[in-house]
Each structure stands twice: as structure tokens, then as C-alpha cells.
Motif scaffolding. Sequence first.
Motif, PDB file in Angstrom:
ATOM      1  N   ALA A  35       6.358   5.123  -9.437  1.00 50.13           N
ATOM      2  CA  ALA A  35       5.195   5.946  -9.113  1.00 50.13           C
ATOM      3  C   ALA A  35       4.852   5.890  -7.637  1.00 50.13           C
ATOM      4  CB  ALA A  35       3.997   5.471  -9.931  1.00 50.13           C
ATOM      5  N   GLY A  36       5.251   4.871  -6.950  1.00 48.50           N
ATOM      6  CA  GLY A  36       4.831   4.728  -5.565  1.00 48.50           C
ATOM      7  C   GLY A  36       5.937   4.846  -4.552  1.00 48.50           C
ATOM      8  N   SER A  37       6.398   3.693  -4.078  1.00 50.02           N
ATOM      9  CA  SER A  37       7.245   3.693  -2.898  1.00 50.02           C
ATOM     10  C   SER A  37       8.675   4.130  -3.155  1.00 50.02           C
ATOM     11  CB  SER A  37       7.251   2.292  -2.309  1.00 50.02           C
ATOM     12  OG  SER A  37       7.558   1.362  -3.309  1.00 50.02           O
ATOM     13  N   LYS A  38       9.135   4.085  -4.401  1.00 47.29           N
ATOM     14  CA  LYS A  38      10.534   4.441  -4.637  1.00 47.29           C
ATOM     15  C   LYS A  38      10.799   5.896  -4.242  1.00 47.29           C
ATOM     16  CE  LYS A  38      14.153   3.911  -8.073  1.00 47.29           C
ATOM     17  NZ  LYS A  38      14.459   3.568  -9.469  1.00 47.29           N
ATOM     18  N   GLU A  39       9.804   6.735  -4.490  1.00 50.47           N
ATOM     19  CA  GLU A  39       9.937   8.145  -4.116  1.00 50.47           C
ATOM     20  C   GLU A  39      10.164   8.262  -2.610  1.00 50.47           C
ATOM     21  OE1 GLU A  39       9.741  11.137  -5.902  1.00 50.47           O
ATOM     22  OE2 GLU A  39      10.238   9.745  -7.508  1.00 50.47           O
ATOM     23  N   LYS A  40       9.453   7.422  -1.863  1.00 50.07           N
ATOM     24  CA  LYS A  40       9.576   7.459  -0.404  1.00 50.07           C
ATOM     25  C   LYS A  40      10.971   7.009   0.016  1.00 50.07           C
ATOM     26  CE  LYS A  40       5.039   6.616   1.575  1.00 50.07           C
ATOM     27  NZ  LYS A  40       4.268   5.613   2.290  1.00 50.07           N
ATOM     28  N   ILE A  41      11.428   5.929  -0.613  1.00 55.25           N
ATOM     29  CA  ILE A  41      12.691   5.330  -0.203  1.00 55.25           C
ATOM     30  C   ILE A  41      13.809   6.351  -0.295  1.00 55.25           C
ATOM     31  CG2 ILE A  41      14.395   3.569  -0.752  1.00 55.25           C
ATOM     32  CD1 ILE A  41      12.045   1.908  -1.873  1.00 55.25           C
ATOM     33  N   LYS A  42      13.830   7.105  -1.375  1.00 57.52           N
ATOM     34  CA  LYS A  42      14.909   8.082  -1.568  1.00 57.52           C
ATOM     35  C   LYS A  42      14.972   9.040  -0.386  1.00 57.52           C
ATOM     36  CE  LYS A  42      13.912   9.072  -6.011  1.00 57.52           C
ATOM     37  NZ  LYS A  42      13.889   9.938  -7.170  1.00 57.52           N
ATOM     38  N   ALA A  76       0.863  -1.183   0.000  1.00 63.76           N
ATOM     39  CA  ALA A  76       0.000   0.000   0.000  1.00 63.76           C
ATOM     40  C   ALA A  76       0.901   1.235   0.000  1.00 63.76           C
ATOM     41  CB  ALA A  76      -0.905  -0.013   1.220  1.00 63.76           C
ATOM     42  N   PRO A  77       0.794   2.104  -1.014  1.00 67.38           N
ATOM     43  CA  PRO A  77       1.785   3.173  -1.151  1.00 67.38           C
ATOM     44  C   PRO A  77       1.786   4.218  -0.045  1.00 67.38           C
ATOM     45  CG  PRO A  77       0.053   3.400  -2.806  1.00 67.38           C
ATOM     46  CD  PRO A  77      -0.184   2.095  -2.109  1.00 67.38           C
ATOM     47  N   ILE A  78       0.688   4.426   0.638  1.00 68.53           N
ATOM     48  CA  ILE A  78       0.672   5.450   1.691  1.00 68.53           C
ATOM     49  C   ILE A  78       1.148   4.885   3.021  1.00 68.53           C
ATOM     50  CG2 ILE A  78      -0.753   7.126   2.927  1.00 68.53           C
ATOM     51  CD1 ILE A  78      -0.459   7.612  -0.133  1.00 68.53           C
ATOM     52  N   SER A  79       0.606   3.742   3.409  1.00 66.17           N
ATOM     53  CA  SER A  79       0.955   3.179   4.721  1.00 66.17           C
ATOM     54  C   SER A  79       2.227   2.356   4.674  1.00 66.17           C
ATOM     55  CB  SER A  79      -0.193   2.309   5.242  1.00 66.17           C
ATOM     56  OG  SER A  79      -0.317   1.144   4.444  1.00 66.17           O
ATOM     57  N   GLY A  80       2.619   1.896   3.479  1.00 64.32           N
ATOM     58  CA  GLY A  80       3.802   1.047   3.371  1.00 64.32           C
ATOM     59  C   GLY A  80       3.557  -0.376   3.851  1.00 64.32           C
ATOM     60  N   GLN A  81       2.302  -0.710   4.103  1.00 57.65           N
ATOM     61  CA  GLN A  81       1.974  -2.042   4.594  1.00 57.65           C
ATOM     62  C   GLN A  81       1.723  -3.008   3.429  1.00 57.65           C
ATOM     63  OE1 GLN A  81       1.723  -2.974   8.106  1.00 57.65           O
ATOM     64  NE2 GLN A  81       3.032  -1.191   7.853  1.00 57.65           N
ATOM     65  N   ARG A 112       2.066  16.468   2.380  1.00 51.65           N
ATOM     66  CA  ARG A 112       3.221  16.431   1.474  1.00 51.65           C
ATOM     67  C   ARG A 112       4.137  15.260   1.813  1.00 51.65           C
ATOM     68  NH1 ARG A 112       2.839  22.250   0.796  1.00 51.65           N
ATOM     69  NH2 ARG A 112       3.349  22.587   2.959  1.00 51.65           N
ATOM     70  N   GLN A 113       4.408  15.105   3.127  1.00 53.99           N
ATOM     71  CA  GLN A 113       5.357  14.065   3.512  1.00 53.99           C
ATOM     72  C   GLN A 113       4.812  12.665   3.231  1.00 53.99           C
ATOM     73  OE1 GLN A 113       7.396  14.557   7.210  1.00 53.99           O
ATOM     74  NE2 GLN A 113       7.753  12.389   7.472  1.00 53.99           N
ATOM     75  N   CYS A 114       3.514  12.471   3.513  1.00 56.48           N
ATOM     76  CA  CYS A 114       2.935  11.130   3.355  1.00 56.48           C
ATOM     77  C   CYS A 114       2.365  10.918   1.957  1.00 56.48           C
ATOM     78  CB  CYS A 114       1.852  10.911   4.400  1.00 56.48           C
ATOM     79  SG  CYS A 114       2.467  11.000   6.080  1.00 56.48           S
ATOM     80  N   ARG A 115       2.420  11.935   1.124  1.00 58.22           N
ATOM     81  CA  ARG A 115       1.931  11.845  -0.246  1.00 58.22           C
ATOM     82  C   ARG A 115       0.481  11.363  -0.288  1.00 58.22           C
ATOM     83  NH1 ARG A 115       5.571  11.158  -4.279  1.00 58.22           N
ATOM     84  NH2 ARG A 115       4.502   9.339  -5.072  1.00 58.22           N
TER      85      ARG A 115
END
Lengths: 119, 429
Positions: free
Chosen positions: B89-96, A71-76, B33-36
Amino acid sequence: MRKLLPAILILCLFSTAAQAGLTVVGKGDNMRFDPSAFPPAMKSAYEIMKVRCIKCHTLERTVVAITTGIAPISGQPFDRKATKAYGVKMLRKPDSNMNRQEIKVTVDLMNYLLDEAAR
Amino acid sequence: MQNAVVAVLALLIAVALPLADAQNAYAIPAFSRQCRTECSTCHTLFPELNEYGQAFLKNGYVYANKQAGEKAGEAATPSGKASPGQMQAGSKEKIKGLLLSGIPKWIPLSASVNQSLSYNDHAPDGDHWHFTTRDVVLQAGGSFLDQVGFYATGNIYVHDSSSSQNGPNRLDELFLVWRRILGAPVNIKFGKFEPKLSLWKKSDKVIANSFATSAFKVGNSPFSLQSTQDALEANAVVADRLFMAAGMVDQHGEIGKDAYGHLSYRIGGADFLGNEPEVDLEKESVWDYLSMTLAVYGYKGFNKDPFGSGNGNNFYRIGGDLDILYKRARLRFSCVSGEDSNSGFIFPKTERNPLVVATEAEYYFGSPAKVAGLFRYEYQNDGTGVVRRYIPAIAYIPLQNINLALSYMHEDQPQSINRQLLLDVTLSF
């Protein structure tokens, strides 16, 4: 063939890589599934999903969750347990305006998409 | 003057109307912004928190089930083969952002502006109508590697310094939350904040008027439940549905003179970690939609005499809150009582026993919700007289970060009846 080749190339430009059984089209906010290969019941469920779910978020979020399993927001992890939980969340969300039957078919659709993504 | 008011009202409506049909509006304050994610993840109607916003708050500004340092992209996938395009599009942005030594990818700042148009038939200055930019507040919030949450609010501008305990150009809140300290399910909160007493933070409402139970003061005592104070608090979610908090407050260098505790429990609905309840999608049940949260709290404190006579004020508060949500309807009930030994800081001492009750019924309209209608009743007895308030209001949220609230307050005081109409516009970005 000369006309067909550019058309195929253009089509490739607008398609993103996807899981074996799923076709994802568009990018970013326009990312969505191509339902043409879905069974009839899943096609009608997809009609509900693409109307109801985009009231609050784009389909990109659903596509990313299903194709990555996260899940892209929660990371779960986004698995069958999560699809049920999101269904319950939408059932209880005061303003989702989704009834029980719509929730149920949408959860079934997400489970079907997860299975297809895993193939 | 009335023509000018009509013109201002017409202008506000003209500005608001085009926003009514806006689609896919995504607000952008710091957490968003932080949690997109969009504001409505945590606010059914900005700025009122929903269950997920409450869980996010209780867990130090991190999604509750996320472990410290966990990175979205590293979780297992069912197929084990996420495609690179979708990961981008998703989690990779967060990882950086997460990999860069815990510094948030986005500068975690946002601002809120509040303007109002009010009519008060008992205005002290004789001017019944006021059009005012009430305040501009800078906010910062987020987390470092999901281990330490932080939150700060500071007044950039306050119209009426007498109405703000902290005055203009002052920091209102600044605190850190050390999450799940040493692996235990306990968070330590340190800094300047609202001690956890009531179920609801002072901003957790769709209209400008604070709940009397949180805002009332007794005599000359500066204490109210919603006052921000320098404090140290330990809190924990136990068994998913019980929330406990206890802390002590620094009053003029006398740490330990003020202490407080809070217990809350939720029946039905999502738990305090944001987990959904078990629901059978095949069978309809009233309990599927019902959520009840109960809280009890206590505060024991001491106010030094600001006039230096040595006649301080020992006081305590005991209160309880109930929050019921059923589909689109929400009911809140709050009650607080206590004792002040000398809130007037005079000699001989005069003891007061305040009792304040507030209840509010609210209903959401629209999908997604854009309008809330509510009615609030307040009873306030601070020991000198009884004040009753009747507040019908309507809040309209054209975009997820704009709140227009129209409220009418009929205030029945011992000596007079006050009537106040307030059109309040809050914008957060």
C-alpha cells in the motif's frame, strides 16, 4: 462450527497481516487500526485521530508509516522523533484545527503504536 | 446584458455549491500524482504555497531531507519487519517507479484552465463585462531519481496575447535543477524560469491579480520581476534557514549583462528543508505559531533598444520582502525600487526611478481551509505618476484543485479612477 468457520474465513479476508501487537483492518483507503486491544487512554486518543487526521488524508498513511517505520510520502524514517515533528506540524498547520492537548495525546498514541509495532 | 451576467453568475454558483461539501477531495496534478499526496501538502489554499511547498520548490521538487536516489522502502524500520501487505500500500509502489531507470511512474503532466468574468468601468473597448477563457496551460514537473528536478509550463491557449509577454502557444518555463551537485548542498538551475528575486513565484497567491512589485514594468522595458528568462542559477540552503541564490541571464546573446542575487532567512516555523521547529507540547508559546521570512534581492540588467536606435536601457532593481504567518493569519509586505537609464528607448535619455510597495493581509477559514479573505494595498510609482490600488478579495477552494476568487480592484490613477470586479475560476488537473 459450520457457521463459525465461514465467518472466520470472511474475517480473515478483511484483515491484513500486521505487527505482533497491532491489528490492522481494511485495505487501501479503508485501512485502519483495530483499537479493541488498546488501553483506555489510547482508545480515546484513537477516537481523536480517526476524526481529525482523516480531514486531510486517510488513515492508511498513518498505518503504513507506523507498521513499516517509513513515512510513505517523504520516505523518511517514522520514529519517535518523527511523531513529535508531525505533531508540531499539525499544531502549526493553520487549518488543522487541533489544539495542543489533542496533538499531545495523538503523539502519545503514535508512540504507543510504534512500540506495539516493534514488539 | 445584465440579465446575462446574473444568469452566468447563478450558473457558476450552482456549479460550485455542490462541491462545497465534497469530502476527501484529492487533486491530481503532476507533483501530486508523482508524490502520491494531496495538493494541500504543499498548498494551504491552491495555488498559494505553504512552508512545505516552498521547501519542495527550493529543493528541486524533491522532499528536502531525501537524499538523491534514496528509496523509501529501503530505509530501516524500527521492527525490521514490515509486513508485505502494508508495503504494497505504501512505498513498494514508489520503488517500482524509481527502479525503472529514473523515469517517473506517472507521465508527469497536468493542465490548468483559467476562466473569468470581469467588470471594468474603464474598459478600453467600451464593453464593461467580459466572460473569458483566459488561458489553458500545460505543466510538467517532477524529478528523475531525485537527482534532477524538472519543471515546464506552456500556454496552450491565451485569450489576449497582448497581456502575455510570451504570447500564445509559447513555452513559459522550462528548466532543469541538478540537485546537490557533486555532493555539495548547491543546486544548479538551468533553462527558462523566473530568476529568484521575490520570495514568491508569480503563481504563489490565491487571487489572479499579480503583486504590483512583481508585475510592474517601467516605460517600454519588457522587464518585470516575474518575467521568465533564459538563465543559469546556483542556489543553496545553508544552515537550514538561509537560502541563497545567484544567477545570470542571457539577454539577446549577451550572457553576463544581466545578473541577480537573492538572500532569504526564516525565523520560526519550519526551516527551508521542511524540518519542524522544536516545540514544547506541554507549554503554550506565541513563538510556536509564528513564522517570519525576510528576503532581499537585487537585479542589474540591460535592455536592448527594440527599435534599433542604439539607445538601450541600463537598469537595476533592489527589493525586500517580508512574509509573516501566525496561525490562520498571513501578512506579506513587499517593496522594490530601482533606476532605469532610458526605459523609453528615446533620445535624449530620460532616467526613471521606480518605487513600488505592496502589502497583503490574508486570513484562512475552515478546517481544512476552504476560504481565504484578503485585502491588498499597492503603491506604484514608475517615475511618471503614482497609482494606488485597493484590492479586497475572497477565494473559495471547494476542492483542492479548484480555485474561485472574487476580487474588487479600486485603482486610483493620476488621471482617473478605475474599478474592476473579477470572478476568476482556476481548475488544475
